[in-house]
Design a protein around this motif. Structure first.
Motif, PDB file in Angstrom:
ATOM      1  N   PHE A 164      89.878  90.691  -5.666  1.00 36.36           N
ATOM      2  CA  PHE A 164      90.988  90.580  -6.925  1.00 36.36           C
ATOM      3  C   PHE A 164      91.968  89.424  -6.991  1.00 36.36           C
ATOM      4  O   PHE A 164      92.081  88.776  -5.790  1.00 36.36           O
ATOM      5  CB  PHE A 164      91.861  92.004  -6.929  1.00 36.36           C
ATOM      6  N   GLU A 165      92.475  89.049  -8.085  1.00 40.81           N
ATOM      7  CA  GLU A 165      93.372  87.854  -8.219  1.00 40.81           C
ATOM      8  C   GLU A 165      94.777  88.415  -7.929  1.00 40.81           C
ATOM      9  O   GLU A 165      94.987  89.636  -8.397  1.00 40.81           O
ATOM     10  CB  GLU A 165      93.020  87.180  -9.568  1.00 40.81           C
ATOM     11  N   ALA A 166      95.379  87.460  -7.492  1.00 40.06           N
ATOM     12  CA  ALA A 166      97.082  87.879  -7.306  1.00 40.06           C
ATOM     13  C   ALA A 166      97.681  86.500  -7.548  1.00 40.06           C
ATOM     14  O   ALA A 166      97.617  85.347  -7.391  1.00 40.06           O
ATOM     15  CB  ALA A 166      97.338  88.548  -5.956  1.00 40.06           C
ATOM     16  N   LEU A 191     101.571  96.055  -6.978  1.00 35.34           N
ATOM     17  CA  LEU A 191     100.470  95.834  -8.034  1.00 35.34           C
ATOM     18  C   LEU A 191     100.621  95.044  -9.294  1.00 35.34           C
ATOM     19  O   LEU A 191      99.845  94.527  -9.861  1.00 35.34           O
ATOM     20  CB  LEU A 191     100.549  97.370  -8.555  1.00 35.34           C
ATOM     21  N   SER A 192     101.958  94.818  -9.686  1.00 38.41           N
ATOM     22  CA  SER A 192     102.476  93.850 -10.651  1.00 38.41           C
ATOM     23  C   SER A 192     101.691  92.473 -10.465  1.00 38.41           C
ATOM     24  O   SER A 192     101.734  91.749 -11.488  1.00 38.41           O
ATOM     25  CB  SER A 192     103.604  94.072 -10.902  1.00 38.41           C
ATOM     26  N   ARG A 205      93.874  96.054 -11.334  1.00 38.38           N
ATOM     27  CA  ARG A 205      94.924  96.833 -11.069  1.00 38.38           C
ATOM     28  C   ARG A 205      94.749  98.295 -10.610  1.00 38.38           C
ATOM     29  O   ARG A 205      95.033  98.866  -9.640  1.00 38.38           O
ATOM     30  CB  ARG A 205      96.134  96.383 -11.693  1.00 38.38           C
ATOM     31  N   ALA A 206      94.382  98.941 -11.747  1.00 38.86           N
ATOM     32  CA  ALA A 206      94.046 100.293 -11.780  1.00 38.86           C
ATOM     33  C   ALA A 206      92.801 100.663 -10.753  1.00 38.86           C
ATOM     34  O   ALA A 206      93.208 101.768  -9.902  1.00 38.86           O
ATOM     35  CB  ALA A 206      93.724 100.729 -13.176  1.00 38.86           C
ATOM     36  N   GLU A 207      91.887  99.837 -10.408  1.00 38.62           N
ATOM     37  CA  GLU A 207      90.922 100.131  -9.712  1.00 38.62           C
ATOM     38  C   GLU A 207      91.302 100.061  -8.165  1.00 38.62           C
ATOM     39  O   GLU A 207      90.780 100.974  -7.348  1.00 38.62           O
ATOM     40  CB  GLU A 207      89.823  99.279  -9.930  1.00 38.62           C
ATOM     41  N   VAL A 208      92.037  99.079  -7.823  1.00 40.26           N
ATOM     42  CA  VAL A 208      92.534  98.883  -6.501  1.00 40.26           C
ATOM     43  C   VAL A 208      93.372 100.286  -6.210  1.00 40.26           C
ATOM     44  O   VAL A 208      93.329 100.803  -5.118  1.00 40.26           O
ATOM     45  CB  VAL A 208      93.409  97.619  -6.329  1.00 40.26           C
TER      46      VAL A 208
END
Length: 309
Positions: free
Chosen positions: A177-179, A205-206, A214-217
């Motif tokens: 994922f990207e962060a 998460l934000s 985000r929800a999947e992680v």
């Protein structure tokens, strides 16, 4: 109390030449170390290191300390980036992004592991540096050793092809994922953003801009039995996500004193349901862009039985 997620032993590298690293400062926004009075800074880092080792041993963690005498390895105090160990007797050695960090790899550490623990094989990916590939160990990946998931932030420190190869060899599922930080900069290592314990997970998460991802992680963390402790960007800046669960006389969460101060009482209460906080004061070392988790290379190997005379 024992857990696949929480090793009872670690490798740590005592830094004798701690200083800023110009080769990593470009993409490590956590690095704030100034280049003045390097001898005093190095002495402070050494004192912090020795106090951290003493605190870990007092808590019942086995600590294997190696002295770094090299002058060209300013980040050697963070060994979790160049190797990792895995249940079943497996070791991985990783390719590093910065040329001077490649000099941190040392075979005396691997030989000690072979001598004191049961090692079946060593898979060395470091030759892929010549192809411009990097996968910086448990900095680039936060590994769920129970659910077999490798949480990985997209960055130049985590090549996707090499990540897939690692996950195939070591039986992990990649979750990429990207962060981004508050300044919209890419997060360089996953382990500054999140840490996984046996019964909880620390994550901001934000900082994942894709709301679906985000929800999947969050869902995957909960599916594997973790209570998600959602950190703020300010807590991440204080290294609250850079923590490692260990097994000593009891289960512990090792993190910096600064990180503990940043946590809210309700977040601490969740952690303390399954682990005792072990705060380590390392303010000088943290200016290099890493914190307690980066200093600890966990040993997920079975110790050999000591032969008696």
């Amino acid at each position: 109390m024992s857990s696949l997620q929480a090793p009872g032993a670690v490798v740590m590298i005592r830094p004798h030449h701690f200083r800023s690293n110009p080769e990593t400062s470009g993409d490590n926004a956590f690095q704030t170390l100034a280049r003045n009075d390097e001898s005093a800074t190095a002495a402070q880092a050494l004192a912090e290191f020795d106090q951290a080792v003493a605190a870990l041993r007092e808590a019942g963690v086995t600590v294997h300390v190696f002295d770094d005498e090299g002058t060209e390895t300013p980040d050697s105090v963070f060994p979790n980036n160049w190797f990792s160990t895995h249940a079943g007797g497996h070791i991985a050695i990783y390719p590093m992004f910065a040329p001077n960090r490649r000099k941190e790899r040392r075979w005396d550490v691997i030989e000690m592991l072979k001598r004191d623990y049961r090692v079946q094989d060593v898979i060395d990916y470091s030759g892929l540096e010549q192809d411009g590939l990097a996968l910086e160990g448990t900095g680039a990946m936060v590994l769920d050793h129970i659910g077999r998931i490798a949480y990985t932030v997209k960055s130049n420190r985590a090549d996707p092809v090499l990540l897939e190869r690692f996950c195939t060899h070591f039986n992990f599922e990649p979750m990429v994922f990207e962060a981004k930080d508050a300044q919209d900069r890419d997060v360089y290592h996953t382990n500054v953003l999140m840490g996984i314990g046996t019964g909880y997970a620390l994550i901001c998460l934000s900082m994942l801009p894709d709301t679906q991802r985000r929800a999947e992680v969050a869902a995957r963390l909960e599916e594997t039995g973790r209570e998600v402790i959602d950190l703020t960007p300010e807590q991440i800046a204080a290294f609250a996500g850079n923590a490692l669960e260990l097994t000593g006389r009891r289960r512990l969460l090792a993190l910096s004193a600064r990180a503990v101060e940043a946590l809210r009482p309700d977040q601490i209460a969740v952690i303390e349901r399954s682990a005792e906080l072990l705060p380590l004061s390392i303010p000088t070392i943290e200016t290099a862009g890493g914190s307690v988790r980066c200093m600890l290379a966990g040993i997920h190997l079975s110790p050999r039985e000591r032969k008696t005379a």
